[in-house]
Write an enzyme that holds these catalytic residues in place. Structure first.
Site, short mmCIF file in Angstrom:
data_model
loop_
_atom_site.label_atom_id
_atom_site.label_comp_id
_atom_site.label_asym_id
_atom_site.label_seq_id
_atom_site.Cartn_x
_atom_site.Cartn_y
_atom_site.Cartn_z
N HIS A 74 23.07 22.01 -13.36
CA HIS A 74 21.97 21.76 -12.43
C HIS A 74 20.80 22.71 -12.69
CE1 HIS A 74 22.91 25.37 -10.00
NE2 HIS A 74 24.17 25.08 -10.29
N CYS B 120 27.20 26.66 -10.22
CA CYS B 120 28.08 26.32 -11.33
C CYS B 120 27.39 26.70 -12.64
CB CYS B 120 28.40 24.82 -11.26
SG CYS B 120 29.92 24.39 -12.11
#
Length: 204
Positions: free
Chosen positions: A153, A169
């Site tokens: 992301h 993440c």
């Protein structure tokens, strides 16, 4: 007469790929290049690998993501790795992508952090925007038809690229995740190389 400019100052000049993106749904500011180490700038490189073109390779310990191209080439992106980025490794597929995604923290995370309840799955998640933890784009990783909860992301925090961070993440600066989103296909293979020093965080 050429001014006497120190090499460090020359390196601080922002390349056009990291300029502001004013026409996005939520205008993305320029990257503060002084906070992004040049070795983590997006680059087209020679990269020999047995993986087929189109594959994504996340080298967690080295803090790089490679998008494999034909002819022994790849696009290399610098990444920051959050705690959740150490929790899964192996082979899977990038099932789908989203532009300006909602963020819905898993119920387990909400249980640990009750302040996230307004953004829970039941409450529809956090609206997209520059303050959303998933940034401008998100790639969702599935294995055997199931969501791994592993995400690639965007992030506005350029200083975090190349580092281990407390949350999230696998993050790229927003300009890089937009570039990757536009060049990868749904269903592409992904290989995540684990960090041996973080084996205790891997889900079993």
């Amino acid at each position: 007469m050429v001014p006497n400019v120190a090499p460090a100052a020359l390196k601080a000049v922002r390349p056009p790929m990291y300029d502001a993106l004013p026409y996005e749904q939520f205008p993305v500011p320029a990257v503060n290049i002084a906070k992004l180490d040049e070795r983590f700038w997006r680059a087209e490189i020679d990269y020999e690998t047995p993986e087929k073109p189109g594959t994504l390779i996340v080298d967690t310990p080295a803090k790089y993501l490679y998008h494999v191209k034909s002819g022994g080439r790849a696009t290399r992106y610098g990444i920051g790795v959050g705690r959740d980025g150490f929790s899964w490794a192996g082979r899977a597929i990038m099932a789908y992508r989203r532009e300006w995604p909602r963020w819905t923290p898993p119920d387990e995370m909400v249980a640990r952090q009750p302040e996230l309840e307004p953004y829970s799955i039941a409450n529809g998640g956090m609206l997209p925007g520059l303050r959303n933890p998933l940034g401008a784009r998100a790639l969702y990783i599935h294995k055997d038809g199931k969501d791994t909860l592993y995400r690639i992301h965007g992030s506005p925090e350029e200083w975090s690229i190349g580092k281990e961070v407390s949350s999230g993440c696998i993050r790229l600066v927003n300009q890089d995740i937009i570039h990757l989103h536009d060049n990868v296909r749904d269903g592409s293979p992904i290989v995540v190389i684990p960090d041996p020093a973080k084996k205790h965080l891997l889900a079993v």
